[in-house]
Design an enzyme around this catalytic site. Structure first.
Site, mmCIF file in Angstrom:
data_model
loop_
_atom_site.group_PDB
_atom_site.id
_atom_site.type_symbol
_atom_site.label_atom_id
_atom_site.label_comp_id
_atom_site.label_asym_id
_atom_site.label_seq_id
_atom_site.Cartn_x
_atom_site.Cartn_y
_atom_site.Cartn_z
ATOM 1 C CD GLU A 1 -1.660 -2.393 1.497
ATOM 2 O OE1 GLU A 1 -0.545 -2.373 1.963
ATOM 3 O OE2 GLU A 1 -2.621 -3.132 1.606
ATOM 4 C CG HIS B 1 -10.964 -5.843 7.140
ATOM 5 N ND1 HIS B 1 -10.158 -6.168 8.188
ATOM 6 C CD2 HIS B 1 -10.285 -6.139 6.103
ATOM 7 C CE1 HIS B 1 -8.950 -6.940 7.626
ATOM 8 N NE2 HIS B 1 -9.186 -6.942 6.381
#
Lengths: 342, 332
Positions: B64, B133
């Protein structure tokens, strides 16, 4: 091959790369820029001491051959990303010292109009996408610029400078891996000056040669004497040509040394005076290059004196330009935050 | 000539915007994790890789930070990347590039570059994916000058605001609530834009203003419909953009209704509702207030796994009904 040709080839093999690849004029130009970087940084340091420049700065005095050797094979529209120790890279890629001084003085005529200072010095028109205050911050950006070059098929090569400290950041690993899997035209250059601030590479890095890490990304990795202009230029030429052929990235480790501390706060408690003096006396890149230029008859003492005098004049004019340039108005504080606010 | 309007899901609308951009602008490319043959974790990129090829719909490694930096580097050198985070939570891994580089590069370089970068962040709770999440981190990024942060709430706006983001020279962060992906709505065909920085009055009313973001817009509308039966007439503002905030629309609405309720899913403390409340307190609308401002936001806890606890951690329709009713009737 005739006997004469064999003899000439054998002779050429003993001539350093730079003296085969570049004309005497070009080599004298390199010497000029070496002095320009050195004197620019001495001038910046002096201005800082006099209170004309605030903040801090990270000097690359002692590392000039690395910046110039790496940039030697680059074309004008090739690009670089640089580091907090980036003054040399900026000059090597073609920046003018007057606008650099103006930036350090915080003036509107500076490359970043006084918004960036030493740590964000850039010259986008000359292909320098900027120094970076974050260790390893420029590495993925260089990979992105290389991805652009590949997608746009514009033939550009991107050189990504970083220090030994950056090779332990996650961004280093992620970036080299992506550049390798996508075969991007980028050359990673680790300028290993032995210390990430105060922490030696021996204490911070598991491998002795940072270039060995290239193996993990299936790319060539070489370690060169970063204070030997010719050796650096040769390694860079090989890597840049490979990148331009579309064969992917390389990692070059230039082993060098900074004569000054990490920044203005450094008390040099992590290394000895003897170590610093030894590098200055025995391995100063400018002394080494001047000796070589004289050995191969490219320049004489008078020629060197003329280069030094020309550089002194350029530096004095640059500082004067910076001193007399206008400062940004307080009302312009929000300029450049967004594109429409300009 | 009006474009034909169809019913599309939110994710179809986002995908259609990306397809239009890929078709019309060679500078546009997509980058993200598993956005190729997999079609994206939420099937937003779908079959785009088959239509536009793997060189423009790039499956990147699970990197990322590096990937975000690659997008920044591509943006400053002439491309128009659309970067997908698989979950908005993973932006935490890339904050260096978003906050230190993308947001500041133009400023640090004195305007010599622009960073026309679009990043998409599937956000929010309600999927049972627990604490790592399910977050709503939009206020983190909205705190950073140099970024623009949007939260389209409808399929129409999801498409139009993404196309507006691609025309914007500055980095635009798009937070898409995962529970909205399947929601359907009217979406015109072809290219259109919905401006960044402009709120939408989703329901006009006179008794109180609800400023809501993302999925909370729909919950607020549901609450307003329920309270209409009690004779309470709520105005619901879909903020749409949280940086820059549409001050005018919110201030004018509060001056009209004299009551303000902020509803957002992100953690209540130090969130967008705090900013809106302070903005009203500092504005001429303060003198119009007939009651203290009320905020409904996420609990001061990570999002729990247990489905009942998960629901309880963010505002639900009954909470909005109760708060709005109390606000209008003068009871707290």
């Amino acid at each position: 091959m005739s006997a004469t040709a064999k003899k000439a080839a054998a002779g050429a093999a003993n001539v350093p790369f730079a003296f085969r690849a570049y004309t005497p004029d070009q080599l004298r130009g390199v010497l000029h820029k070496m002095h320009l970087i050195r004197k620019f940084e001495e001038g910046a340091e002096d201005s800082y001491t006099r209170g004309l420049i605030h903040g801090t700065m990270h000097l690359s005095i002692g590392q000039e051959a690395s910046a110039l050797g790496i940039c030697a094979p680059l074309k004008a529209d090739d690009q670089i990303t640089s580091t907090h120790r980036g003054h040399g890279h900026c000059i090597a890629k073609g920046a003018q010292v007057d606008r650099m001084f103006a930036e350090f003085f915080g003036k509107t005529t500076g490359y970043c109009k006084g918004r960036g200072g030493s740590m964000h010095i850039a010259d986008v028109s000359a292909g320098n996408l900027g120094a970076n205050g974050i260790v390893a911050g420029g590495i993925p950006i260089a990979v992105g610029a290389a991805l652009s070059a590949k997608m746009q098929k514009n033939g550009k090569v991107v050189v990504c400078f970083f220090g030994d400290g950056a090779n332990n950041e996650g961004a280093f690993h992620e970036s080299l891996n992506m550049a390798a899997i996508w075969k991007l035209p980028v050359v990673f250059v680790c300028e290993n000056n032995g210390y990430g601030m105060s922490t030696s590479t021996a204490r911070s890095t598991a491998v002795e040669r940072i270039a060995d890490r290239a193996a993990a990304y299936a790319m060539p990795g070489v370690t060169v004497n970063g204070n030997d202009f010719s050796a650096v230029a040769e390694a860079s030429t090989t890597a840049v040509e490979r990148a331009r052929r579309g064969e992917g990235p390389s990692l070059i480790e230039t082993k060098t040394y900074r004569h000054r501390g990490h920044s203005k706060s450094d008390r040099n408690r992590y290394r000895t005076k003897e170590e610093i003096e030894e590098w200055k006396a025995m391995r100063d890149p400018i002394n080494l290059f001047e000796a070589e230029l004289q050995q191969f008859g490219v320049i004489d003492e008078a020629g060197i004196a003329a280069v030094r005098a020309a550089v002194e004049a350029e530096i004095a004019a640059g500082i004067e330009f910076a001193k007399t340039s206008p400062a940004p108005a307080a009302a312009e504080g929000l300029n450049f935050v967004y594109t429409e606010l300009q | 000539m009006d474009a034909k309007v169809r019913e599309l899901s939110y994710s179809q609308a986002v995908q259609e915007a990306m397809a239009i951009a890929l078709e019309s602008d060679p500078r546009v490319f997509l980058m993200g994790e598993d956005i190729g043959v997999y079609g994206g974790a939420f099937q937003v990129t779908g079959d785009l890789v088959e239509r536009f090829g793997p060189e423009r719909v790039i499956d990147m490694p699970i990197s990322e930070l590096g990937g975000a930096g690659v997008a920044v580097g591509a943006a400053v050198t002439g491309m128009r990347p659309i970067f997908e985070f698989q979950f908005s939570d993973f932006a935490t891994l890339a904050m260096e590039q978003i906050v230190n580089q993308a947001a500041k590069m133009r400023f640090m370089l004195g305007g010599e570059v622009s960073v026309p970068l679009v990043m998409r962040f599937p956000a929010g709770s309600g999927t049972g994916a627990a604490a790592q999440h399910s977050q709503s981190l939009e206020a983190w990024l909205a705190h950073v000058p140099g970024l623009k942060v949007i939260q389209p709430a409808t399929p129409h706006d999801a498409k139009g605001m993404l196309l507006a983001a691609l025309e914007d020279p500055d980095p635009v962060m798009i937070f898409e609530h995962k529970l909205l992906y399947k929601m359907k709505g009217a979406v015109p065909e072809g290219h259109y834009t919905v401006p960044i920085g402009k709120a939408d009055i989703a329901r006009p009313g006179k008794d109180a203003t609800i400023v809501a973001t993302s999925i909370m817009v729909h919950k607020a509308l549901e609450a307003a419909a329920a309270l209409a039966g009690e004779g309470i007439d709520l105005e619901v503002i879909d903020l749409r953009t949280i940086r820059p905030i549409d001050r005018e629309t919110v201030i004018e609405s509060v001056k009209k209704t004299s009551r303000l309720l902020c509803v957002y899913e992100a953690v209540k403390t130090l969130g967008i509702g705090a900013e809106i409340s302070a903005m009203i307190a500092e504005s001429e609308a303060f003198d119009y207030l007939d009651a203290p401002i009320v905020r409904l936001g996420g609990a001061d806890s990570p999002i729990p796994y247990n489905p009942d606890l998960e629901k309880a951690a963010v505002p639900q329709v009954p909470d909005i009904i109760a708060s709005a009713r109390a606000l209008v009737q003068g009871r707290r």
